[in-house]
Design a protein around this motif. Sequence first.
Motif, PDB file in Angstrom:
ATOM      1  N   PHE A 538       0.763  -1.274   0.058  1.00 40.14           N
ATOM      2  CA  PHE A 538       0.004   0.035   0.092  1.00 40.14           C
ATOM      3  C   PHE A 538       0.865   1.163   0.034  1.00 40.14           C
ATOM      4  O   PHE A 538       1.709   1.477   0.779  1.00 40.14           O
ATOM      5  CB  PHE A 538      -0.841  -0.051   1.240  1.00 40.14           C
ATOM      6  N   LEU A 539       0.721   2.209  -0.978  1.00 38.30           N
ATOM      7  CA  LEU A 539       1.353   3.292  -0.923  1.00 38.30           C
ATOM      8  C   LEU A 539       0.864   4.556  -0.373  1.00 38.30           C
ATOM      9  O   LEU A 539       1.696   5.532   0.048  1.00 38.30           O
ATOM     10  CB  LEU A 539       1.821   3.512  -2.606  1.00 38.30           C
ATOM     11  N   GLY A 540      -0.540   4.636  -0.357  1.00 38.24           N
ATOM     12  CA  GLY A 540      -1.247   5.871   0.226  1.00 38.24           C
ATOM     13  C   GLY A 540      -2.580   6.124  -0.535  1.00 38.24           C
ATOM     14  O   GLY A 540      -2.905   5.525  -1.266  1.00 38.24           O
ATOM     15  N   LEU A 541      -2.877   7.441  -0.119  1.00 43.37           N
ATOM     16  CA  LEU A 541      -4.411   7.786  -0.421  1.00 43.37           C
ATOM     17  C   LEU A 541      -4.199   9.184  -1.038  1.00 43.37           C
ATOM     18  O   LEU A 541      -3.277  10.043  -0.936  1.00 43.37           O
ATOM     19  CB  LEU A 541      -5.161   8.118   0.673  1.00 43.37           C
ATOM     20  N   GLN A 542      -4.940   9.381  -2.292  1.00 47.52           N
ATOM     21  CA  GLN A 542      -5.003  10.759  -2.812  1.00 47.52           C
ATOM     22  C   GLN A 542      -6.600  11.156  -2.573  1.00 47.52           C
ATOM     23  O   GLN A 542      -7.422  10.656  -3.142  1.00 47.52           O
ATOM     24  CB  GLN A 542      -4.482  10.828  -4.147  1.00 47.52           C
ATOM     25  N   GLY A 543      -6.666  12.410  -2.171  1.00 44.54           N
ATOM     26  CA  GLY A 543      -8.039  13.089  -1.848  1.00 44.54           C
ATOM     27  C   GLY A 543      -8.256  14.017  -3.144  1.00 44.54           C
ATOM     28  O   GLY A 543      -7.416  14.983  -3.004  1.00 44.54           O
ATOM     29  N   MET A 544      -9.315  14.092  -3.782  1.00 47.43           N
ATOM     30  CA  MET A 544      -9.606  14.997  -4.901  1.00 47.43           C
ATOM     31  C   MET A 544     -11.019  15.681  -4.607  1.00 47.43           C
ATOM     32  O   MET A 544     -11.929  14.996  -4.172  1.00 47.43           O
ATOM     33  CB  MET A 544      -9.259  14.509  -6.034  1.00 47.43           C
ATOM     34  N   LEU A 545     -11.317  16.720  -5.171  1.00 43.50           N
ATOM     35  CA  LEU A 545     -12.413  17.405  -5.215  1.00 43.50           C
ATOM     36  C   LEU A 545     -12.817  18.027  -6.305  1.00 43.50           C
ATOM     37  O   LEU A 545     -12.057  18.542  -7.135  1.00 43.50           O
ATOM     38  CB  LEU A 545     -12.257  18.597  -4.168  1.00 43.50           C
ATOM     39  N   ASP A 546     -14.155  17.642  -6.649  1.00 46.30           N
ATOM     40  CA  ASP A 546     -14.582  18.299  -7.826  1.00 46.30           C
ATOM     41  C   ASP A 546     -15.724  19.174  -7.380  1.00 46.30           C
ATOM     42  O   ASP A 546     -16.804  19.130  -7.152  1.00 46.30           O
ATOM     43  CB  ASP A 546     -15.444  17.194  -8.709  1.00 46.30           C
ATOM     44  N   PRO A 547     -15.332  20.708  -7.578  1.00 42.85           N
ATOM     45  CA  PRO A 547     -16.235  21.511  -6.725  1.00 42.85           C
ATOM     46  C   PRO A 547     -17.365  21.825  -7.575  1.00 42.85           C
ATOM     47  O   PRO A 547     -17.524  21.676  -8.601  1.00 42.85           O
ATOM     48  CB  PRO A 547     -15.278  22.819  -7.065  1.00 42.85           C
ATOM     49  N   PRO A 548     -18.579  22.220  -6.766  1.00 46.56           N
ATOM     50  CA  PRO A 548     -19.794  22.401  -7.271  1.00 46.56           C
ATOM     51  C   PRO A 548     -19.755  23.754  -8.395  1.00 46.56           C
ATOM     52  O   PRO A 548     -19.031  24.695  -8.171  1.00 46.56           O
ATOM     53  CB  PRO A 548     -20.637  22.899  -6.194  1.00 46.56           C
ATOM     54  N   ARG A 549     -20.317  23.620  -9.540  1.00 45.62           N
ATOM     55  CA  ARG A 549     -20.331  24.851 -10.355  1.00 45.62           C
ATOM     56  C   ARG A 549     -21.055  25.785  -9.611  1.00 45.62           C
ATOM     57  O   ARG A 549     -21.958  25.718  -8.979  1.00 45.62           O
ATOM     58  CB  ARG A 549     -21.234  24.490 -11.743  1.00 45.62           C
ATOM     59  N   PRO A 550     -20.695  27.187  -9.657  1.00 41.97           N
ATOM     60  CA  PRO A 550     -21.115  28.163  -9.157  1.00 41.97           C
ATOM     61  C   PRO A 550     -22.551  28.568  -9.150  1.00 41.97           C
ATOM     62  O   PRO A 550     -23.148  28.948  -8.679  1.00 41.97           O
ATOM     63  CB  PRO A 550     -20.168  29.342  -9.471  1.00 41.97           C
ATOM     64  N   GLU A 551     -23.197  28.136 -10.466  1.00 37.87           N
ATOM     65  CA  GLU A 551     -24.561  28.558 -10.749  1.00 37.87           C
ATOM     66  C   GLU A 551     -25.644  27.617 -10.299  1.00 37.87           C
ATOM     67  O   GLU A 551     -26.583  27.518 -10.584  1.00 37.87           O
ATOM     68  CB  GLU A 551     -24.556  28.868 -12.199  1.00 37.87           C
ATOM     69  N   VAL A 552     -24.879  26.275  -9.952  1.00 36.96           N
ATOM     70  CA  VAL A 552     -25.865  25.323  -9.697  1.00 36.96           C
ATOM     71  C   VAL A 552     -26.717  25.706  -8.398  1.00 36.96           C
ATOM     72  O   VAL A 552     -27.892  25.080  -8.388  1.00 36.96           O
ATOM     73  CB  VAL A 552     -25.187  24.030  -9.463  1.00 36.96           C
ATOM     74  N   ASP A 553     -26.249  26.035  -7.496  1.00 34.81           N
ATOM     75  CA  ASP A 553     -26.957  26.360  -6.239  1.00 34.81           C
ATOM     76  C   ASP A 553     -28.033  27.217  -6.582  1.00 34.81           C
ATOM     77  O   ASP A 553     -29.482  26.939  -6.106  1.00 34.81           O
ATOM     78  CB  ASP A 553     -26.167  27.150  -5.106  1.00 34.81           C
ATOM     79  N   GLY A 554     -28.078  28.415  -7.225  1.00 34.52           N
ATOM     80  CA  GLY A 554     -29.153  29.105  -7.669  1.00 34.52           C
ATOM     81  C   GLY A 554     -30.063  28.375  -8.663  1.00 34.52           C
ATOM     82  O   GLY A 554     -31.415  28.411  -8.567  1.00 34.52           O
ATOM     83  N   ALA A 555     -29.665  27.473  -9.603  1.00 35.13           N
ATOM     84  CA  ALA A 555     -30.415  26.587 -10.511  1.00 35.13           C
ATOM     85  C   ALA A 555     -31.242  25.688  -9.794  1.00 35.13           C
ATOM     86  O   ALA A 555     -32.599  25.433  -9.884  1.00 35.13           O
ATOM     87  CB  ALA A 555     -29.542  25.835 -11.220  1.00 35.13           C
TER      88      ALA A 555
END
Length: 909
Positions: A538-555
């Motif tokens: 086992f070598l380790g973990l990588q954590g990544m983020l796909d951020p919400p589109r800025p306009e989605v909340d309003g949609a």
Amino acid sequence: MSEATSTTEPTRDVDAHAETVDAIFETMDSGPAGLTTAEAERRLSVHGPNQIQEEEAVSPLAVLVAQFRNGLIYVLLLAALLSVLVGVLPDVEPRYVDAGLIVAILLANGVFGFVQDYRAEQSLRELRELAAPDAMVIRDGEKMVVDASELVPGDVVALEQGDAVPADARLFEAKTLETMEASLTGESGTVSKSTAAVDPGTPLAERTNIVYKGTSVTSGHGLAVVVATGMDTEIGTIATHIQEAEDEQTPFQRELAVLGRHIGYGIGAVIVFIAVVQFLLTGADTIAVFLTGVTLAVAAVPEGLPAIVTLTLSLGARRMIDRNALVRRLPVVESLGSVDVILTDKTGTLTENRMTVRRVSASGRTLSVTGSGYRTEGEFREDGSTATPGVAEELLRCGMICNNAERAPASADDAYFGDPTEIALLVAAEKAGIVREEGRDRLREIPFSSDRKRMTVVVPEDDSATAYMKGAPETVIERCDRVLEDGSVRELTPEKRSAILARSERFAEDSLRVLGFSRRNVADPDADAESLESGHVFLGLQGMLDPPRPEVDGAIERCHDAGIRVVMATGDTPETARAIGADVGIESDTVLTGREVETRTDDELREAVETVDTFARVEPSHKVQILRALQANGHTVAMTGDGVNDAPGLRSADVGVAMGVRGTDIAQEASDMVLQDDNFATIVEAIAEGRRIFDNIRKFVNLLLSANTGEVLTVFFGVLVGTFLFTERFAVDAEALILTPVMLLWINLVTDGLPAIALGVDPRADDVLERAPRSSEESVIDGRVVASVLSIGVTATVVGLVLFFETLATVGTFVAAQTVLFTFLVVTEMSIIQVIRRRFGQSIGSNRYLLGAIVASLVLHVLVLYTPVADLFGVVALGWAGWARVLGGVLVVLVVTFLASLVFDRVVE
């Protein structure tokens, strides 16, 4: 790369499966690096586009002729003919003027209908062209995306899981490549592909080194040289081509066809009744009786409606393209207005689909990674200070090697080909200064699948080989017995295993997608997958983020205001799903996993989908179960998808929405609509557009039916009253018509023409996304429309007949009374448009096209009254008294119908 410019053109090689790769390249005058762009263009001019021949486009002449293939048109033409032939009778003058005007107005209607239908046909054809698939090719030694129709023999195409095969091609590289060839062979199973030549007599279904146009790649990837395009492909030789169904009748058109039949039956009975009354009680001749019947038929039938409906839908579809929504099937425009649930995935739709590694964990230490998107600028930090990434070097290298993404050559720094997750791993390694070794061929790849949740590649390492694996942390760590710590390999104890999983959970709680990475040395790269994927370090973990589109909340907030539920189904963990949902406005107390969906009965799932808005760890089959449960509860569902396995769900959804950027060709082919920007907000815009189009169709249906009802009632009661009053009280010829067919044709022309079209492009009502979704069973002609049609029709009839007889009594000439009634109906029909639009909260100035259409129609009518054309229509110029009668009558109609609409609205509420 071929530089060939010889006059000997490569042709379809029917035995390509039996030849070696080198022989095929020689035959095709090509090579592994493909063709030059110039050579490809030259070959395209010789071989033509890579398309299956479609039915010939409808010619403009055929569209024009079709405008006159109508029973009503035949009746009117017969009336015109009889108006001339009547001159052979003794003491009867032929009615050349009547005949000429009938033909002229019919021609004008026909030309107008031709313009509408031809524009609609052209619009649909353009939509089909926009829906054409793309292909990844190698030209000038570089990968590029081209329209599949531009492929030529000798092109080298790159194939990935989910792609539709764009042409018949001979494989020269295949990594665990499998295709589905049911569309060609009829066999439902997948076919494993290889590069080795097979016997010349091998049946089509067993030619494992050929991929065929119209089939699809279900797993793996490969490279192939095109050996046949267009009609020279196997699918072309048997003339199988999937035709899209945009030309089917829409529900609106079917409803209007039924309405037309009902009108026909009713008007037929009225014509018979009036004919009997005229013939028996007044002694009117056959021609007069016939013309009365024709007049009623002209007044009753809204012949322009189907064409206007089709044009409005097609123009709406064109407008949706401007909002990045490509409608592939025209009837879906209608369905959009009744959508009350959107079943959406997360990645790329609610989020940006640009994964960025934010955190790595190796040797018990956690480093944060700065930078955004696919740019390699960024640094590694620990406890708030800049750190060297050395401790995570092997982890990052594994992410780069176990990876099919690649940088697009000669492109911007952030341009890559491949899966967003793999691109993020590649970028993270590049941030650490790790460069991919060119020319390091893989020995083997075991691809990722939703069942396995891991991917493994085997690459040469000096005199041995190394297997690198990545996947879900729990899946990877269960196949590891050792761990890399500070450069040394140590035993993976239960305590260390628990600590790693706990760290993975903390990453996930922060909305990070977490992958685990491992490696092991292997002696036999050809060993079975189970052996290659066991006993890893086992070598380790990588954590990544796909951020919400800025306009989605309003949609999403707009969806809630519009009465539309948003249900998210994602492959992420419940923790990540809940966190992302909260970020974009999908609050969920309960999150169901795909496994829980599987274990519930149909009734239990139907109950659950009414309250659960977030589903995690779902596979495409689970999404279909959720979709069907929602539909079983009576919901109209728009479902998003991008993968091969999403196709059944997209086909089953009321509105299947495929992703245009990351979506596979198969998903797009199964869909009703393609989001060209993969953006959730675009779905909301499309729904709003669908509601707008439905509103507008309802408006002009209301207008045309109101106008025609008023005309029919006016002629009907005018004939009845005139039968008994004209000769007795006013000494008027019993054969005279209160309105002639020519007059009614003119009224219909100015009403069914520009104003109706202009209503079709009316802007959205302000509350279009504040109303509850309409039921899918709701008719265009609802109770409000019926009430409006009756109130307008009856009021216009009563006021019009009062004006007619008052003018007849006061002025004493029949033609003056006809002119007042004729003008009154034209002005009334232009004026009631705003009464109809009031229901939708729109001001008279909100549609400049409509204002222009009304003004143009009124100007045309004024020209009829005050130019020599008046003699042709049998009218006279109106004086001030005449206009006062007309405008006073119109005002009465507007006040009465406005008050009636207020009363009915209150009753309905």
